[in-house]
Enzyme design. Sequence first.
Site, PDB file in Angstrom:
ATOM      1  N   HIS A 103       8.847 -17.515 -43.514  1.00 37.17           N
ATOM      2  CA  HIS A 103       7.236 -16.860 -44.501  1.00 37.17           C
ATOM      3  C   HIS A 103       6.242 -17.392 -43.055  1.00 37.17           C
ATOM      4  O   HIS A 103       5.146 -17.683 -43.081  1.00 37.17           O
ATOM      5  CB  HIS A 103       6.899 -17.909 -45.342  1.00 37.17           C
ATOM      6  CG  HIS A 103       7.746 -17.803 -46.238  1.00 37.17           C
ATOM      7  ND1 HIS A 103       7.551 -16.773 -47.508  1.00 37.17           N
ATOM      8  CD2 HIS A 103       8.614 -18.784 -47.335  1.00 37.17           C
ATOM      9  CE1 HIS A 103       8.591 -16.787 -48.487  1.00 37.17           C
ATOM     10  NE2 HIS A 103       9.333 -17.702 -48.058  1.00 37.17           N
ATOM     11  N   SER A 109      -3.040  -5.522 -19.031  1.00 43.33           N
ATOM     12  CA  SER A 109      -5.154  -5.192 -19.206  1.00 43.33           C
ATOM     13  C   SER A 109      -5.479  -5.052 -18.090  1.00 43.33           C
ATOM     14  O   SER A 109      -5.077  -4.947 -17.228  1.00 43.33           O
ATOM     15  CB  SER A 109      -5.605  -6.159 -19.830  1.00 43.33           C
ATOM     16  OG  SER A 109      -6.765  -6.218 -19.779  1.00 43.33           O
ATOM     17  N   GLU A 119       7.783  -3.648 -27.295  1.00 44.79           N
ATOM     18  CA  GLU A 119       6.819  -2.903 -28.256  1.00 44.79           C
ATOM     19  C   GLU A 119       6.931  -1.220 -27.765  1.00 44.79           C
ATOM     20  O   GLU A 119       7.311  -1.147 -29.722  1.00 44.79           O
ATOM     21  CB  GLU A 119       5.052  -2.744 -27.150  1.00 44.79           C
ATOM     22  CG  GLU A 119       4.671  -4.170 -27.629  1.00 44.79           C
ATOM     23  CD  GLU A 119       2.856  -3.873 -26.962  1.00 44.79           C
ATOM     24  OE1 GLU A 119       1.763  -5.437 -26.867  1.00 44.79           O
ATOM     25  OE2 GLU A 119       2.954  -3.481 -26.205  1.00 44.79           O
ATOM     26  N   LYS A 169      -2.870 -10.861 -17.304  1.00 43.78           N
ATOM     27  CA  LYS A 169      -2.526 -10.963 -18.842  1.00 43.78           C
ATOM     28  C   LYS A 169      -1.061  -9.764 -18.446  1.00 43.78           C
ATOM     29  O   LYS A 169      -1.315  -8.614 -18.094  1.00 43.78           O
ATOM     30  CB  LYS A 169      -3.419  -9.768 -19.291  1.00 43.78           C
ATOM     31  CG  LYS A 169      -3.134  -9.996 -21.159  1.00 43.78           C
ATOM     32  CD  LYS A 169      -3.982  -9.519 -22.068  1.00 43.78           C
ATOM     33  CE  LYS A 169      -4.049  -9.907 -23.271  1.00 43.78           C
ATOM     34  NZ  LYS A 169      -2.971  -8.844 -23.748  1.00 43.78           N
TER      35      LYS A 169
END
Length: 468
Positions: A193, A323, A336, A329
């Site tokens: 969870h 980025s 993805e 970054k």
Amino acid sequence: MTQTNASDVRTEKDSMGERQIPTQVYYGIQTLRATENFPISGIKPLPVYIDACVLIKKAASIAHGKLNCIPTDVSNAIVQAADEILDGHLRNQFVVDIYQAGAGTSHHMNVNEVLANRALEILGDEKGNYQRVNPNDHVNYGQSTNDVIPTAIRIGALLALQRSLFPTLNDTINTLEEKAIEFQDIVKSGRTHLQDAVPVRLGETFRAWAQIFRDHNTRLITAAKDLQALGIGGSATGTGLNTHPQYRQEIVSLLSDAVGLPLTSAPHLMAAMQSMSPFVNVSGALRNLAQDCVKISHDLRLLDSGPKTGFREITLPPVQPGSSIMPGKYNPVIAEMTSMVSFQVMGYDQAIALASQAGQLELNVMMPLIAYNLIHSIELLGNTIEVLRDRCLKEIQAQPDRCQNYAEASLALVTALNPHIGYLNAASIAKESLATGKSLRELVLEKELMSEETLEKVLDLLKMSQLQ
């Protein structure tokens, strides 16, 4: 105004009339009409689907030459033309959009015309002079779109599985098992969870993923067996009209050798033509695999989240700047991409299900959609999992200290205390630890609920995280 030189075009005729065809192309009048009728997506047939169709035509020509149904020289020329295409030639001649005439007649005639015109050249004749080699009467002898296309979908899917997905799955399973061994002694917090749970081994996380892929591989192998029963020889409606009595046996044997699998003739050719169930079955297995690809890619992103404000229990290899505005970054782009492809495969599966139930009577006219979506799904997943393995999984690094710190700080460790101090006492300890910031160890010893020696044994993270 540009003038067309007569030598730049040839005239072809079909049942609807005459058209001029550019001399240099190998397709013919029916293909030309299809390109005009279906300027839909710009997406052309997949190479492996072309291979499947050409393999069928090659096998049919060999069989019909052997059975004296077509002249030997014509049979040999068609076979030579087929071999050239299978070797990579004339691939730009298959030009019909994937959204086309029902059942795939347009693509089927594209294949017939290209083979006929190349065979004419081989025999020293001119393209378009179909007296000697005719797309319908010779290349398509004893065949129909209605038995060729469902057979091509089966063979195309089997070829794609063999060439792409099965090898990639096996290699990925091996990579995950190697990572499991590498990370076996690293303990991390479990999470259910998205809340703290009892500790697990990082290595077992990777071994679980390996087993997930292994199970999907098994499911796909089982589903793919449905594709091995061919309806070729059924002709227009599955009755075998206009076919030689021995043709069915001959072509199935030839295709078995070509594909390297024990293909069989379907027990009922009409059923093989009408039902798309084998394709739905394989597509369902692909959707199932895609769903777990999403789950694993999301796990990877969570475990690498941060670097300062997330889990950061593993580090995914940086493959590109993440980025356009934030320097330094790096994003989990391979994971993805894996999710995006998986969503596409799930969408393809839904379209296949809808198309498969849309047949009427002796034929399903939605086969072009099924052909593209099914084979493309196989290739998409094969390519994606290969990239996931090579550009992500292989180079994952563990962050042992981070894993250990989270594991030791997890309130879920209180679960191990249940048999010794009882559920209510354990719950009270957990609540107080969260409120005061004191560790579970401190509070248990402070309240004299367990001896220090016993507590050390009970809260041994390595032992606690060992699979029972």
